[in-house]
Design a protein around this motif. Structure first.
Motif, PDB file in Angstrom:
ATOM      1  N   THR A  94      -1.868   2.164  -7.257  1.00  0.00           N
ATOM      2  CA  THR A  94      -2.837   3.246  -7.463  1.00  0.00           C
ATOM      3  C   THR A  94      -3.229   3.334  -8.924  1.00  0.00           C
ATOM      4  O   THR A  94      -2.370   3.422  -9.809  1.00  0.00           O
ATOM      5  CB  THR A  94      -2.275   4.602  -7.014  1.00  0.00           C
ATOM      6  OG1 THR A  94      -1.881   4.525  -5.640  1.00  0.00           O
ATOM      7  CG2 THR A  94      -3.318   5.703  -7.177  1.00  0.00           C
ATOM      8  N   SER A 110       0.820  -1.211   0.000  1.00  0.00           N
ATOM      9  CA  SER A 110       0.000   0.000   0.000  1.00  0.00           C
ATOM     10  C   SER A 110       0.855   1.263   0.000  1.00  0.00           C
ATOM     11  O   SER A 110       1.929   1.309   0.614  1.00  0.00           O
ATOM     12  CB  SER A 110      -0.918   0.011   1.231  1.00  0.00           C
ATOM     13  OG  SER A 110      -1.814  -1.061   1.193  1.00  0.00           O
ATOM     14  N   VAL A 111       0.355   2.276  -0.700  1.00  0.00           N
ATOM     15  CA  VAL A 111       0.978   3.599  -0.712  1.00  0.00           C
ATOM     16  C   VAL A 111      -0.114   4.633  -0.488  1.00  0.00           C
ATOM     17  O   VAL A 111      -1.312   4.339  -0.620  1.00  0.00           O
ATOM     18  CB  VAL A 111       1.701   3.875  -2.049  1.00  0.00           C
ATOM     19  CG1 VAL A 111       2.792   2.863  -2.313  1.00  0.00           C
ATOM     20  CG2 VAL A 111       0.707   3.904  -3.213  1.00  0.00           C
ATOM     21  N   SER A 166       4.580  10.231 -11.719  1.00  0.00           N
ATOM     22  CA  SER A 166       5.390  10.223 -10.506  1.00  0.00           C
ATOM     23  C   SER A 166       4.529  10.635  -9.318  1.00  0.00           C
ATOM     24  O   SER A 166       3.389  11.092  -9.477  1.00  0.00           O
ATOM     25  CB  SER A 166       6.574  11.179 -10.650  1.00  0.00           C
ATOM     26  OG  SER A 166       6.102  12.514 -10.821  1.00  0.00           O
ATOM     27  N   PHE A 167       5.072  10.486  -8.104  1.00  0.00           N
ATOM     28  CA  PHE A 167       4.294  10.766  -6.896  1.00  0.00           C
ATOM     29  C   PHE A 167       3.846  12.216  -6.833  1.00  0.00           C
ATOM     30  O   PHE A 167       2.894  12.555  -6.133  1.00  0.00           O
ATOM     31  CB  PHE A 167       5.096  10.406  -5.643  1.00  0.00           C
ATOM     32  CG  PHE A 167       6.294  11.296  -5.415  1.00  0.00           C
ATOM     33  CD1 PHE A 167       7.508  11.005  -6.002  1.00  0.00           C
ATOM     34  CD2 PHE A 167       6.212  12.422  -4.605  1.00  0.00           C
ATOM     35  CE1 PHE A 167       8.609  11.824  -5.806  1.00  0.00           C
ATOM     36  CE2 PHE A 167       7.298  13.250  -4.396  1.00  0.00           C
ATOM     37  CZ  PHE A 167       8.512  12.949  -5.004  1.00  0.00           C
ATOM     38  N   ASP A 205       9.898   3.943  -9.651  1.00  0.00           N
ATOM     39  CA  ASP A 205       9.386   4.250  -8.321  1.00  0.00           C
ATOM     40  C   ASP A 205       7.913   3.854  -8.228  1.00  0.00           C
ATOM     41  O   ASP A 205       7.052   4.493  -8.829  1.00  0.00           O
ATOM     42  CB  ASP A 205       9.544   5.747  -8.037  1.00  0.00           C
ATOM     43  CG  ASP A 205       9.179   6.105  -6.608  1.00  0.00           C
ATOM     44  OD1 ASP A 205       8.696   5.224  -5.880  1.00  0.00           O
ATOM     45  OD2 ASP A 205       9.385   7.275  -6.228  1.00  0.00           O
ATOM     46  N   ARG A 206       7.618   2.803  -7.477  1.00  0.00           N
ATOM     47  CA  ARG A 206       6.251   2.306  -7.377  1.00  0.00           C
ATOM     48  C   ARG A 206       5.350   3.190  -6.506  1.00  0.00           C
ATOM     49  O   ARG A 206       4.174   2.866  -6.313  1.00  0.00           O
ATOM     50  CB  ARG A 206       6.260   0.864  -6.850  1.00  0.00           C
ATOM     51  CG  ARG A 206       6.898  -0.107  -7.828  1.00  0.00           C
ATOM     52  CD  ARG A 206       6.993  -1.511  -7.256  1.00  0.00           C
ATOM     53  NE  ARG A 206       7.724  -2.392  -8.148  1.00  0.00           N
ATOM     54  CZ  ARG A 206       7.184  -3.114  -9.125  1.00  0.00           C
ATOM     55  NH1 ARG A 206       5.881  -3.046  -9.332  1.00  0.00           N
ATOM     56  NH2 ARG A 206       7.916  -3.903  -9.880  1.00  0.00           N
ATOM     57  N   LYS A 207       5.880   4.295  -6.007  1.00  0.00           N
ATOM     58  CA  LYS A 207       5.022   5.239  -5.299  1.00  0.00           C
ATOM     59  C   LYS A 207       4.220   6.096  -6.263  1.00  0.00           C
ATOM     60  O   LYS A 207       3.342   6.854  -5.840  1.00  0.00           O
ATOM     61  CB  LYS A 207       5.871   6.138  -4.398  1.00  0.00           C
ATOM     62  CG  LYS A 207       6.538   5.398  -3.244  1.00  0.00           C
ATOM     63  CD  LYS A 207       7.366   6.333  -2.390  1.00  0.00           C
ATOM     64  CE  LYS A 207       8.070   5.585  -1.269  1.00  0.00           C
ATOM     65  NZ  LYS A 207       8.936   6.488  -0.463  1.00  0.00           N
TER      66      LYS A 207
END
Length: 270
Positions: free
Chosen positions: A234, A140-141, A176-177, A208-210
């Motif tokens: 997400t 989870s993020v 990206s985040f 980056d999986r965020k």
């Protein structure tokens, strides 16, 4: 990456209504050039054995093959895929994928299990449990903020040149985040566009999986499942989700956002 022509220019009779006077209007026709998105058969061939034929936009087919192979569980990691070659055929394309012997044996077993089945009609499955794959859990993020979603939405049109030209394709973007789009892919099929994106991401194993996926379509349970299968936590869609998409996102521990518009969106799972 093989460069392929994905747009065809054709002369069409365009019918439009024009004002003849303040109180009267008429319909008229005129010839004009129209940009049409290509859609061709693409055969996925594993170790010399044809597995499935997809209708797709014929670009980024190597990425498509990698993403499809991973999200359909044919391979469990990029290292299972030894090579991909795209070959033009008389009516479309063949994508020749070289799989590890272990994964090819598993694929052959799957094909044998499907032979002769006449159950629910979905991929030869005999039961509802076989027909619908439960997505694996993800790490989870935090869900992106409204401001971050707005940043991604504001950039999406610039990453959809085929859509601007034809009005006929879907887009899938990796953001990206902070909401900046890193890459995006287009296809006549929304699942194909996502597979192309996932294939490209897995050529960069340190991504980056965020970040999050933004799709220009509705959020189906298949899109949720494809994201979950490769650990993407997400999914943001410009249109609505289905009930099963929400249920699967909750099962996987994913963030699912729908009806993403400038200044508003709906959080369905987080």
């Amino acid at each position: 990456m093989q460069a392929l022509n994905t747009v065809v220019s054709k002369t069409r009779s365009v019918v439009a209504r024009t004002k003849k006077s303040a109180t009267d209007d008429v319909w008229g026709a005129s010839d004009a050039d129209d940009q049409i998105a290509e859609e061709v058969p693409v055969a996925m061939v594993y170790n010399g054995v044809s597995h499935v034929v997809m209708m797709a936009t014929p670009d980024n087919l190597e990425e498509f093959a990698i993403g499809f192979t991973l999200t359909e569980g044919i391979a469990t990691a990029s290292s299972d895929i030894y090579g991909v070659d795209v070959v033009a055929a008389s009516s479309g394309y063949q994508v020749l994928v070289e799989l590890s012997s272990e994964r090819f044996a598993a694929l052959k077993q799957r094909r044998r299990n499907l032979t002769g089945r006449t159950g629910c009609g979905l991929c030869g499955a005999e039961s509802l449990q076989q027909a619908i794959r439960v997505p694996p859990p993800v790490v989870s993020v935090l869900a992106p903020s409204a401001e971050v979603v707005d940043v991604a939405l504001s950039q999406l049109v610039d990453f959809q040149p085929l859509q601007r030209m034809t009005g006929a394709v879907h887009g899938a973007a990796w953001c990206s985040f902070d909401g900046n789009i890193q890459m995006a892919f287009e296809d006549v099929g929304r699942h194909n566009a996502l597979d192309k994106l996932i294939g490209a991401l897995h050529r960069q194993p340190d991504f980056d999986r965020k970040g999050f996926v933004l799709v220009s379509s509705r959020a189906s349970y298949e899109l949720v499942g494809k994201c979950a299968s490769v650990g993407i936590a997400t999914l943001v869609a410009v249109s609505a989700p289905t009930t099963m998409a929400i249920e699967h996102a909750e099962l996987a521990g994913m963030n699912l956002i729908g009806f993403a518009r400038s200044g508003r969106h709906v959080v369905y799972a987080s």
